[in-house]
Design a protein around this motif. Structure first.
Motif, PDB file in Angstrom:
ATOM      1  N   ALA A 130      33.982 -80.532   3.837  1.00 52.98           N
ATOM      2  CA  ALA A 130      32.735 -80.745   3.090  1.00 52.98           C
ATOM      3  C   ALA A 130      31.833 -79.527   3.237  1.00 52.98           C
ATOM      4  N   ARG A 131      31.282 -79.058   2.136  1.00 52.29           N
ATOM      5  CA  ARG A 131      30.371 -77.908   2.205  1.00 52.29           C
ATOM      6  C   ARG A 131      28.941 -78.315   2.484  1.00 52.29           C
ATOM      7  N   ASP A 132      28.553 -79.469   1.959  1.00 51.47           N
ATOM      8  CA  ASP A 132      27.192 -79.974   2.195  1.00 51.47           C
ATOM      9  C   ASP A 132      27.312 -81.280   2.961  1.00 51.47           C
ATOM     10  N   LEU A 133      26.967 -81.208   4.236  1.00 56.69           N
ATOM     11  CA  LEU A 133      27.269 -82.302   5.153  1.00 56.69           C
ATOM     12  C   LEU A 133      26.052 -82.617   6.005  1.00 56.69           C
ATOM     13  N   ILE A 134      25.770 -83.916   6.168  1.00 54.06           N
ATOM     14  CA  ILE A 134      24.740 -84.316   7.119  1.00 54.06           C
ATOM     15  C   ILE A 134      25.426 -85.018   8.275  1.00 54.06           C
ATOM     16  N   PHE A 135      25.261 -84.498   9.482  1.00 56.50           N
ATOM     17  CA  PHE A 135      25.777 -85.165  10.673  1.00 56.50           C
ATOM     18  C   PHE A 135      24.589 -85.809  11.380  1.00 56.50           C
ATOM     19  N   VAL A 136      24.643 -87.133  11.512  1.00 57.66           N
ATOM     20  CA  VAL A 136      23.530 -87.867  12.105  1.00 57.66           C
ATOM     21  C   VAL A 136      23.935 -88.317  13.498  1.00 57.66           C
ATOM     22  N   ALA A 137      23.135 -88.019  14.497  1.00 56.58           N
ATOM     23  CA  ALA A 137      23.416 -88.450  15.864  1.00 56.58           C
ATOM     24  C   ALA A 137      22.440 -89.549  16.254  1.00 56.58           C
ATOM     25  N   LEU A 138      22.969 -90.754  16.478  1.00 56.07           N
ATOM     26  CA  LEU A 138      22.134 -91.897  16.855  1.00 56.07           C
ATOM     27  C   LEU A 138      22.233 -92.101  18.350  1.00 56.07           C
ATOM     28  N   GLY A 139      21.126 -91.967  19.044  1.00 59.93           N
ATOM     29  CA  GLY A 139      21.136 -92.169  20.490  1.00 59.93           C
ATOM     30  C   GLY A 139      19.750 -92.594  20.909  1.00 59.93           C
ATOM     31  N   THR A 140      19.276 -91.982  21.997  1.00 62.26           N
ATOM     32  CA  THR A 140      17.916 -92.236  22.461  1.00 62.26           C
ATOM     33  C   THR A 140      16.921 -91.838  21.378  1.00 62.26           C
ATOM     34  N   GLY A 141      17.277 -90.812  20.656  1.00 61.51           N
ATOM     35  CA  GLY A 141      16.512 -90.417  19.473  1.00 61.51           C
ATOM     36  C   GLY A 141      17.460 -90.369  18.292  1.00 61.51           C
ATOM     37  N   ILE A 142      16.931 -89.923  17.159  1.00 63.04           N
ATOM     38  CA  ILE A 142      17.799 -89.732  15.997  1.00 63.04           C
ATOM     39  C   ILE A 142      17.636 -88.290  15.535  1.00 63.04           C
ATOM     40  N   GLY A 189      18.244 -96.020  19.832  1.00 67.36           N
ATOM     41  CA  GLY A 189      18.669 -96.944  20.891  1.00 67.36           C
ATOM     42  C   GLY A 189      17.526 -97.754  21.496  1.00 67.36           C
ATOM     43  N   PRO A 190      16.475 -97.113  21.982  1.00 66.73           N
ATOM     44  CA  PRO A 190      15.367 -97.865  22.595  1.00 66.73           C
ATOM     45  C   PRO A 190      14.701 -98.829  21.613  1.00 66.73           C
ATOM     46  N   GLY A 213      21.017-111.058  32.709  1.00 68.69           N
ATOM     47  CA  GLY A 213      20.677-111.717  33.980  1.00 68.69           C
ATOM     48  C   GLY A 213      19.282-112.305  33.962  1.00 68.69           C
ATOM     49  N   GLY A 214      18.838-112.768  32.801  1.00 66.94           N
ATOM     50  CA  GLY A 214      17.536-113.418  32.707  1.00 66.94           C
ATOM     51  C   GLY A 214      16.362-112.448  32.631  1.00 66.94           C
ATOM     52  N   ASP A 215      16.661-111.156  32.712  1.00 71.25           N
ATOM     53  CA  ASP A 215      15.575-110.160  32.701  1.00 71.25           C
ATOM     54  C   ASP A 215      15.596-109.391  31.378  1.00 71.25           C
ATOM     55  N   LYS A 216      14.613-109.707  30.512  1.00 71.47           N
ATOM     56  CA  LYS A 216      14.522-109.085  29.195  1.00 71.47           C
ATOM     57  C   LYS A 216      14.554-107.561  29.269  1.00 71.47           C
ATOM     58  N   GLU A 217      13.906-107.036  30.315  1.00 73.16           N
ATOM     59  CA  GLU A 217      13.782-105.577  30.439  1.00 73.16           C
ATOM     60  C   GLU A 217      15.134-104.887  30.596  1.00 73.16           C
ATOM     61  N   LYS A 218      16.150-105.641  31.000  1.00 74.39           N
ATOM     62  CA  LYS A 218      17.471-105.031  31.213  1.00 74.39           C
ATOM     63  C   LYS A 218      18.273-104.884  29.919  1.00 74.39           C
ATOM     64  N   VAL A 219      17.718-105.400  28.810  1.00 74.55           N
ATOM     65  CA  VAL A 219      18.441-105.332  27.540  1.00 74.55           C
ATOM     66  C   VAL A 219      18.476-103.896  27.020  1.00 74.55           C
ATOM     67  N   THR A 220      19.686-103.439  26.691  1.00 72.48           N
ATOM     68  CA  THR A 220      19.845-102.109  26.088  1.00 72.48           C
ATOM     69  C   THR A 220      20.565-102.269  24.756  1.00 72.48           C
ATOM     70  N   ALA A 221      20.632-101.185  23.989  1.00 74.27           N
ATOM     71  CA  ALA A 221      21.359-101.226  22.711  1.00 74.27           C
ATOM     72  C   ALA A 221      22.819-101.596  22.957  1.00 74.27           C
ATOM     73  N   GLU A 222      23.376-101.098  24.047  1.00 75.85           N
ATOM     74  CA  GLU A 222      24.764-101.390  24.393  1.00 75.85           C
ATOM     75  C   GLU A 222      24.971-102.890  24.606  1.00 75.85           C
ATOM     76  N   GLY A 266      27.143 -90.364  17.634  1.00 76.97           N
ATOM     77  CA  GLY A 266      26.213 -90.629  18.725  1.00 76.97           C
ATOM     78  C   GLY A 266      26.488 -92.004  19.319  1.00 76.97           C
ATOM     79  N   GLY A 267      25.956 -92.242  20.512  1.00 76.01           N
ATOM     80  CA  GLY A 267      26.250 -93.467  21.257  1.00 76.01           C
ATOM     81  C   GLY A 267      26.024 -94.744  20.468  1.00 76.01           C
ATOM     82  N   VAL A 268      24.909 -94.827  19.755  1.00 74.58           N
ATOM     83  CA  VAL A 268      24.562 -96.053  19.039  1.00 74.58           C
ATOM     84  C   VAL A 268      25.585 -96.353  17.926  1.00 74.58           C
ATOM     85  N   ALA A 269      26.205 -95.301  17.372  1.00 75.20           N
ATOM     86  CA  ALA A 269      27.185 -95.495  16.292  1.00 75.20           C
ATOM     87  C   ALA A 269      28.450 -96.183  16.796  1.00 75.20           C
TER      88      ALA A 269
END
Lengths: 318, 400
Positions: A130-142, A189-190, A213-222, A266-269
């Motif tokens: 591809a000559r015109d390509l967008i690579f998007v990295a999804l992680g802590t940021g985008i 991700g956040p 484990g009952g703790d909302k704060e422990k929830v991650t995208a993973e 990226g990780g989220v993908a």
């Protein structure tokens, strides 16, 4: 005499390096934790050690190297080899090239990690041809790497590609950058974790409570991904919405750039189909339509290796 | 024709000569008057080459000697300058509510113009006939020097290689119209077709607010919203030639339906068409009034018109920030009637954009008003022709 290159992907938690031959074939790899708390000097020393160890293990010396490529998560002045700002490493105006010259005589190219990921996907991954390509990295940021007309597009100061701060809703929630309604506030991700946490309050039956484990704060995208795969409706809804937000953001980017292909990594993908299905559906519905206009979206092919491979490619191009 | 130019480039000595000539012409265009020695040092060409080229250009009428410059010790050098009226150019700006046809000199200055009625609702062929008639009028009205060609700015994506209008979001019926060939057949001149905002970006680069700028985004804020991206000094067109559609960036997750099939596009809240439609809805009118009337009303202090335009300006500011943050251009230029004819528009858009720029972007992005007033697209159209003699590299690069 065969000449080699080394590519390094410096992350906020891990640093990875690969030794490759003149064709870019990887001969040896090594991964270590990044000693962020040791400061720029400490991290760069650890990096130098990583390079030396990698060479020694192959019975090579610096003289066998033609160049080294280094990807850093942040804003880079490529010409001067400076890291202007890296929130993940807590760096500001770090003279990476200067440090390098004190230790090594071979050439170094420093670039943004996502730009290098884009180069790798274009060269060896889902963006091939591809000559015109967008690579998007999804992680802590985008972030993104824009390959336009076969070359990385950098803009006037090398900062082009920060699609995480494209506004998708003028009056939306506040972003870290101070703006309202940035794509990142909805789909990084956040943000995925935050939206799940907010929804959990009214859904005590959600599997997410047990997984965290009952703790909302422990929830991650993973964790939200895991819960969705195990059939949790709340988590599935969160991914559906995440795909829609990304579809809207990428519809804007696609309409602006008319790329041949969009590669999402990226990780989220790693969430896979449950993210890509709503993303592609929304992108189709929201991007400008005209006869013949298409915006194919593909998952990245190189996974977490994209950064290292891109650094190898950059070193080969020096 | 474009094709003939390409053929003349196939011989490499012809190509080289053509390029050297353009270097000399462009230096004179930009610097005013120069001596042969100054030309040599500016272009990097040898004194002998300069001498030959200048002699040729004088014979053809492009260049004249103009008195003597200050001596640097020794004989005073003869100064040379471009003759702006040596050749003329026709510029055509196809807008949604009018078509402007102008004749310009080599500095893209308008010498005469004709404004034709709106092309909306007419068959493309009828519009082409009207434009051709206007070209004939303008070309024969005066004892005119040779005309280099016709540049056309079109309000939608175009295929510049074939001179085809691909589609026009606000001008139904213009899908895949071979505009270049239709017009060239009638006027017997080389014709160059380009998207209007792209043309304006080129015009700003050579004749307007963006001289020397390599990374530029031009926003055409008029009935529709167009974008011209100049990346690394070249128009960026994308894979299918549809890049730059700034009007269809999504600015509202749950917005109004847009003509393009999406919802929440910038055009639904900040384009001239959206503004006049909303005003007609509010006043219970069937037909929206002309954009110029809305702009007049706002200038005269009509509170609702002011409020609507100000809100549109703030939306444009948000889009400007997104564009700056994403593409890191040196400059973003606002043009079109919303920016040019309602003075507070630019300031409001810029004030909204500034605080939204990322810290490192903030110091390096200029937000500027068009340097070409309401003629940005027209000058852009002229520059499509003018660049064939001043910067033919782009054409040479496209040669098969």
């Amino acid at each position: 005499m065969e000449r080699y290159v080394i590519g390094i992907d410096l992350g906020g938690s891990k640093m990875a390096a690969a030794l490759a031959d003149g064709q870019g074939r990887v001969l040896a790899e090594e991964r270590r934790p990044t000693p962020v708390e040791a400061g720029a000097e400490g991290v760069l020393s650890a990096l130098a050690e990583l390079v030396e160890d990698l060479l020694r293990a192959q019975n090579l010396t610096e003289r066998d190297l033609s160049a080294v490529g280094l990807g850093i998560p942040g804003m880079i002045d490529r010409e001067r080899g400076l890291c202007l700002f890296s929130p993940n490493l807590f760096w500001r105006n770090v003279d990476v090239a200067g440090f390098w010259r004190e230790r090594f005589s071979c050439r170094l190219v420093v670039d943004n990690d996502v730009r290098l990921g884009a180069v790798a996907e274009a060269e060896w991954g889902a963006g091939r041809g591809a000559r015109d390509l967008i690579f998007v990295a999804l992680g802590t940021g985008i972030g993104s790497g824009l390959i336009l007309g076969g070359e990385v597009y950098r803009g006037s100061r090398g900062l082009a590609g920060e699609i995480g701060h494209i506004t998708v809703s003028r009056d939306g929630p506040v972003c870290n950058c101070g703006n309202h309604g940035c794509l990142e506030v909805y789909a990084a991700g956040p943000a995925i974790a935050r939206r799940a946490q907010e929804a959990m309050a009214s859904e005590p039956e959600s599997l997410l409570w047990r997984l965290a484990g009952g703790d909302k704060e422990k929830v991650t995208a993973e964790l939200v991904s895991l819960a969705a795969d195990q059939g949790d409706e709340l988590a599935q809804r969160i991914w559906e919405e995440t795909g829609e937000y990304l579809g809207i953001g990428l519809a804007s980017v696609a309409t602006l750039l008319n790329p041949e292909r969009i590669v999402v990594g990226g990780g989220v993908a790693q969430a896979g189909e449950k993210l890509f299905r709503p993303l592609v559906r929304t992108l189709k519905a929201r991007a400008m339509t005209a006869p013949g206009l298409t915006y194919p979206v593909l998952p990245a092919a190189l996974g977490s290796a994209a950064g290292v491979r891109g650094a190898v490619a950059a070193a080969l191009k020096l | 024709m474009l094709r003939e130019r390409h053929r003349s480039f196939t011989g490499s000595t012809t190509l080289l000569k053509e390029l050297n000539r353009s270097l000399v012409l462009d230096a004179l265009r930009q610097q005013g008057s120069l001596s042969r020695a100054q030309l040599a040092s500016l272009t990097g060409l040898t004194a002998a080459t300069i001498s030959n080229i200048v002699e040729e250009l004088i014979a053809e009428g492009y260049v004249r000697s103009e008195g003597q410059g200050a001596s640097q010790g020794g004989r005073k050098p003869t100064l040379l300058s471009l003759v702006p009226g040596a050749r003329h150019v026709i510029a055509v700006d196809v807008a949604v509510d009018r078509v402007t046809v102008a004749i310009t000199d080599l500095l893209a200055r308008t010498l005469a113009m004709e404004v034709l009625p709106s092309p909306a609702g007419k068959a493309p062929l009828a519009v082409v006939d009207e434009v051709a008639a206007a070209v004939e009028n303008l070309a024969h009205r005066r004892s005119c020097p040779p005309i280099l060609g016709v540049g056309v700015a079109f309000p939608g994506p175009t295929d510049v290689e074939t001179g085809t209008a691909l589609t026009a979001p606000n001008l139904p019926g213009w899908d895949h119209v071979p505009l270049r060939d239709l017009l060239a057949e009638r006027v017997k001149l080389p014709v160059y077709v380009e998207n209007d905002a792209n043309a304006a970006a080129l015009g700003e680069k050579s004749y307007g607010a963006a001289r020397g700028v390599r990374h530029l985004i031009f926003l055409l804020l008029d009935l529709g919203i167009g974008g011209g991206f100049l990346f690394g000094g070249e128009i960026y067109r994308g894979f299918q030639g549809a890049a730059g559609e700034v009007g269809h960036m999504i600015i509202d997750i749950n917005g109004r339906r847009c003509g393009c099939g999406s919802t929440g596009c910038l055009e639904t809240v900040a384009s001239g068409i959206a503004l006049v439609r909303r005003r007609a809805e509010r006043l219970g009118r069937e037909e929206p009034e002309k954009l110029s009337l809305l702009l007049d009303a706002a200038r005269l202090g009509d509170a609702q018109a002011v409020a609507d335009l100000n809100e549109a300006a703030r939306y444009i500011g948000v889009a400007v920030a997104s564009l700056a943050n994403t593409f890191n251009p040196e400059m973003i230029i606002l043009g079109g009637r919303l920016a040019v004819e309602y003075p507070p528009f630019f300031d409001l858009a810029a004030e909204t954009a500034r605080p939204r720029l990322l810290p490192l972007i903030q110091h390096h992005t200029q937000i500027a008003m068009t340097g070409l007033g309401r003629n940005a697209c027209l000058v852009g159209a002229a520059s499509l022709v003018l660049q064939t003699i001043f910067q033919p590299l782009r054409l040479a690069g496209n040669a098969p």
